[in-house]
Design an enzyme around this catalytic site. Structure first.
Site, PDB file in Angstrom:
ATOM      1  N   ASP A  20      27.250   3.901 -23.602  1.00 11.57           N
ATOM      2  CA  ASP A  20      27.258   5.021 -22.664  1.00 11.57           C
ATOM      3  C   ASP A  20      25.848   5.560 -22.434  1.00 11.57           C
ATOM      4  O   ASP A  20      24.984   5.472 -23.306  1.00 11.57           O
ATOM      5  CB  ASP A  20      28.129   6.161 -23.198  1.00 11.57           C
ATOM      6  CG  ASP A  20      29.610   5.897 -23.028  1.00 11.57           C
ATOM      7  OD1 ASP A  20      29.976   5.080 -22.172  1.00 11.57           O
ATOM      8  OD2 ASP A  20      30.416   6.515 -23.760  1.00 11.57           O
TER       9      ASP A  20
ATOM     10  N   ARG B 176      28.228  -0.335 -15.803  1.00  7.13           N
ATOM     11  CA  ARG B 176      29.131   0.713 -15.323  1.00  7.13           C
ATOM     12  C   ARG B 176      28.308   1.718 -14.515  1.00  7.13           C
ATOM     13  O   ARG B 176      27.349   2.298 -15.031  1.00  7.13           O
ATOM     14  CB  ARG B 176      29.820   1.427 -16.481  1.00  7.13           C
ATOM     15  CG  ARG B 176      30.732   2.579 -16.025  1.00  7.13           C
ATOM     16  CD  ARG B 176      31.137   3.455 -17.205  1.00  7.13           C
ATOM     17  NE  ARG B 176      31.850   2.705 -18.228  1.00  7.13           N
ATOM     18  CZ  ARG B 176      31.869   3.024 -19.516  1.00  7.13           C
ATOM     19  NH1 ARG B 176      31.179   4.055 -19.959  1.00  7.13           N
ATOM     20  NH2 ARG B 176      32.558   2.295 -20.374  1.00  7.13           N
TER      21      ARG B 176
END
Length: 307
Positions: free
Chosen positions: A133, A183
């Site tokens: 992330d 992402r």
């Protein structure tokens, strides 16, 4: 301004104590699968009937090395469970480097890299993957550097980029190579105008520019958005670049537009759900409040009627 206030409140110990003591379980449970690995496994098993999952063991900004080590242990346990339960082919994990030592005062990057490597090794043994992330803009260079190091042994490690940041188009070009899993999200952190687009329309335009780069590249774009218009743009760009339904992913958060998730999956699209669990849910929960006014209204009603 409301979003900024909520993100500021997320850093307040007093606010955290009040929220954690409050009667907010219905709203928290909407966004967080539970507090234990058993909770995460149960939710993942249900969702993988038609979709894919990435599991986040919640925690961030730790300044305690023992806590970072505990987070690694939790991921290794979770990955072992995914293998045992036969879910590893449909469930991966997402990790925040600040939970793995990136915020420590000494040897932060080394400790975060070593911690992430242990998780990647456990994921490889389980037969699944890891996505790293992205957090606030001050951590980007460190995070991307660690992703590059992890990809030496584990080229399937995914990266996350945030369209609200002005630098992200360049990062997309750098990360759009063969096999690169990226992402793309809008971004959930309160960033200054010197590094970020502040208007929603500017962020949306940046998102589309970045998505064009990733779709034209040679990696796997992971399109993280709940915006129906951006989903349609992603599908159009995928078709224009001759991508099949398995050559990109649509990603959405646990508890957000679940019906739309299932409908898209029923059309044959690859849909992955970001599924968080754990006791350290407060920061994640506050970011979700900041994204949707309806959530904040529910929260306020709960606060006013407590007791």
């Amino acid at each position: 301004m409301l979003r900024s206030a909520l993100l500021a409140a997320a850093r307040s110990r007093a606010v955290r104590a009040a929220v954690e003591a409050g009667p907010f379980d219905p709203l928290v449970n909407r966004f967080v699968a539970g507090t234990t690995a058993d909770d995460a496994i149960e939710a993942a098993r249900r969702i993988t009937a038609d979709r894919l999952v990435t599991v986040d063991h919640l925690g961030e900004d730790t300044t305690d090395r023992a806590q970072a080590e505990a987070t690694v242990a939790a991921y290794r346990t979770l990955l072992g469970r995914l293998r045992e339960e036969g879910l590893a082919d449909r469930v991966e994990v997402s990790v925040k480097l600040s939970a793995l030592g990136q915020s420590l005062a000494v040897d932060a990057d080394k400790i975060a890299l070593d911690s992430a490597r242990q998780i990647c090794e456990a994921a490889a043994a389980a037969g699944t993957t890891v996505t790293v992330d992205m957090e606030d803009h001050t951590t980007i260079d460190s995070t991307l550097g660690i992703v590059r190091d992890l990809r030496v042994d584990h080229p399937w490690v995914g990266a996350v980029l945030q369209a609200q940041l002005r630098r992200t188009e360049g990062d997309c070009r750098d990360l759009a190579g063969p096999g690169s899993r990226v992402r793309l999200c809008k971004g959930a952190y309160d960033e200054p105008g010197s590094v970020a687009f502040l208007r929603r329309s500017e962020v949306d335009r940046s998102y589309v520019r970045c998505l064009k780069i990733l779709m034209a590249g040679q990696g796997l774009p992971m399109v993280a958005t709940h915006d129906p218009r951006l989903v349609e743009i992603a599908r159009f760009l995928a078709g224009r670049t001759s991508r099949t339904a398995t050559d990109y992913e649509l990603q959405m958060l646990y508890g957000v537009r679940p019906r739309a998730q299932s409908e898209l999956a029923a059309e044959g699209l690859r849909v992955r759900v970001y599924l968080p669990y754990g006791t350290e849910w407060f920061g994640y929960f506050m970011r979700r409040l900041g994204e949707r006014p309806a959530n904040l209204a529910f929260f306020a009603r709960s606060l006013l009627t407590r007791g």
